[in-house]
Design an enzyme around this catalytic site. Structure first.
Site, PDB file in Angstrom:
ATOM      1  N   GLY A 129       1.157 -42.285  19.320  1.00  0.00           N
ATOM      2  CA  GLY A 129       0.307 -41.127  19.585  1.00  0.00           C
ATOM      3  C   GLY A 129      -0.529 -40.703  18.392  1.00  0.00           C
ATOM      4  O   GLY A 129      -0.949 -39.543  18.306  1.00  0.00           O
ATOM      5  N   HIS A 185      -1.023 -39.098   7.542  1.00  0.00           N
ATOM      6  CA  HIS A 185      -0.543 -37.717   7.381  1.00  0.00           C
ATOM      7  C   HIS A 185       0.922 -37.661   7.754  1.00  0.00           C
ATOM      8  O   HIS A 185       1.355 -38.262   8.736  1.00  0.00           O
ATOM      9  CB  HIS A 185      -1.361 -36.743   8.244  1.00  0.00           C
ATOM     10  CG  HIS A 185      -1.538 -37.178   9.658  1.00  0.00           C
ATOM     11  ND1 HIS A 185      -2.451 -38.146  10.039  1.00  0.00           N
ATOM     12  CD2 HIS A 185      -0.902 -36.807  10.789  1.00  0.00           C
ATOM     13  CE1 HIS A 185      -2.365 -38.342  11.340  1.00  0.00           C
ATOM     14  NE2 HIS A 185      -1.423 -37.539  11.819  1.00  0.00           N
ATOM     15  N   HIS A 207       3.835 -35.323   9.034  1.00  0.00           N
ATOM     16  CA  HIS A 207       4.107 -34.043   9.685  1.00  0.00           C
ATOM     17  C   HIS A 207       5.406 -33.473   9.129  1.00  0.00           C
ATOM     18  O   HIS A 207       6.433 -34.171   9.115  1.00  0.00           O
ATOM     19  CB  HIS A 207       4.306 -34.235  11.193  1.00  0.00           C
ATOM     20  CG  HIS A 207       3.121 -34.730  11.953  1.00  0.00           C
ATOM     21  ND1 HIS A 207       2.307 -33.904  12.697  1.00  0.00           N
ATOM     22  CD2 HIS A 207       2.605 -35.969  12.104  1.00  0.00           C
ATOM     23  CE1 HIS A 207       1.358 -34.613  13.281  1.00  0.00           C
ATOM     24  NE2 HIS A 207       1.518 -35.878  12.940  1.00  0.00           N
ATOM     25  N   ASP A 262      -0.979 -27.378  10.564  1.00  0.00           N
ATOM     26  CA  ASP A 262      -1.545 -28.074  11.717  1.00  0.00           C
ATOM     27  C   ASP A 262      -2.250 -27.069  12.639  1.00  0.00           C
ATOM     28  O   ASP A 262      -1.752 -25.964  12.870  1.00  0.00           O
ATOM     29  CB  ASP A 262      -0.427 -28.804  12.493  1.00  0.00           C
ATOM     30  CG  ASP A 262      -0.975 -29.847  13.448  1.00  0.00           C
ATOM     31  OD1 ASP A 262      -0.738 -31.043  13.215  1.00  0.00           O
ATOM     32  OD2 ASP A 262      -1.645 -29.463  14.433  1.00  0.00           O
TER      33      ASP A 262
HETATM   34  P1  AMP Z   1      -1.243 -37.488  14.875  1.00  0.00           P
HETATM   35  O1  AMP Z   1      -1.028 -37.423  16.367  1.00  0.00           O
HETATM   36  O2  AMP Z   1       0.003 -37.916  14.138  1.00  0.00           O
HETATM   37  O3  AMP Z   1      -2.448 -38.298  14.501  1.00  0.00           O
HETATM   38  O4  AMP Z   1      -1.468 -35.997  14.424  1.00  0.00           O
HETATM   39  C1  AMP Z   1      -2.725 -35.440  14.152  1.00  0.00           C
HETATM   40  C2  AMP Z   1      -2.488 -33.978  13.936  1.00  0.00           C
HETATM   41  O5  AMP Z   1      -3.627 -33.423  13.321  1.00  0.00           O
HETATM   42  C3  AMP Z   1      -2.258 -33.212  15.244  1.00  0.00           C
HETATM   43  O6  AMP Z   1      -1.011 -32.549  15.182  1.00  0.00           O
HETATM   44  C4  AMP Z   1      -3.433 -32.228  15.292  1.00  0.00           C
HETATM   45  O7  AMP Z   1      -3.091 -30.986  15.844  1.00  0.00           O
HETATM   46  C5  AMP Z   1      -3.799 -32.126  13.814  1.00  0.00           C
HETATM   47  N1  AMP Z   1      -5.179 -31.748  13.534  1.00  0.00           N
HETATM   48  C6  AMP Z   1      -6.307 -32.304  14.053  1.00  0.00           C
HETATM   49  N2  AMP Z   1      -7.399 -31.701  13.550  1.00  0.00           N
HETATM   50  C7  AMP Z   1      -6.946 -30.748  12.685  1.00  0.00           C
HETATM   51  C8  AMP Z   1      -7.582 -29.790  11.842  1.00  0.00           C
HETATM   52  N3  AMP Z   1      -8.926 -29.680  11.781  1.00  0.00           N
HETATM   53  N4  AMP Z   1      -6.803 -28.975  11.097  1.00  0.00           N
HETATM   54  C9  AMP Z   1      -5.464 -29.066  11.166  1.00  0.00           C
HETATM   55  N5  AMP Z   1      -4.800 -29.952  11.924  1.00  0.00           N
HETATM   56  C10 AMP Z   1      -5.526 -30.782  12.680  1.00  0.00           C
END
Ligand code: AMP
Ligand code: ZN
Length: 114
Positions: free
Chosen positions: A93, A100, A102, A30
């Site tokens: 959120g 995805h 986490h 991330d």
């Molecule tokens: P969510 O809030 O569950 O939609 O999580 C989206 C996650 O994607 C967040 O933790 C962001 O930090 C991560 N994220 C967004 N853009 C990127 C990227 N280009 N590379 C890696 N992680 C990303």
């Protein structure tokens, strides 16, 4: 999906720090880690959110959980434990509308989550 940031990562159009890659999944770190280890596991197939899953996705989602457990074992997170999170929709959120998982590890997590 042309404007999906995670589809662009899958296609190699946006760089990522790759952790694992399988036929159906990509796992990468991330960009804004919320723990000492924070890995995102995404299906290569674009599915916007968990609430859009259908019967045809059952084995894919099983594969996603198994991959998370495999990565956690390989990275040495198993003994201390780790957290898996799936955010779905606004109240959870969710920021990126491509499913995805986490995988967070390396510290103790609170319950209930914030
Ligand atoms: P969510 O809030 O569950 O939609 O999580 C989206 C996650 O994607 C967040 O933790 C962001 O930090 C991560 N994220 C967004 N853009 C990127 C990227 N280009 N590379 C890696 N992680 C990303
Ligand atoms: Zn996508």
């Amino acid at each position: 999906m042309a404007d999906c940031i995670f589809c662009k990562i899958v296609k190699g159009e946006i760089p990522c720090k790759k952790s694992e890659e399988t036929e159906h999944f990509l796992a990468f770190h991330d960009i804004k880690p919320q723990a000492p280890a924070h890995i995102l596991i995404i299906p290569k197939q674009h599915i916007a959110r968990i609430s859009e899953l259908q019967n045809c996705h059952i084995s894919l989602m099983g594969e996603m959980l198994l991959l998370a457990a495999t990565i956690a074992r390989q990275q040495g997170f198993e003994q201390d434990g780790y957290r898996l999170v799936l955010n779905c929709g606004e109240n959870a959120g969710q920021e990126v509308f491509h499913i995805h998982l986490h995988l967070l590890a390396g510290r103790k997590f609170a319950w209930p989550p914030g």
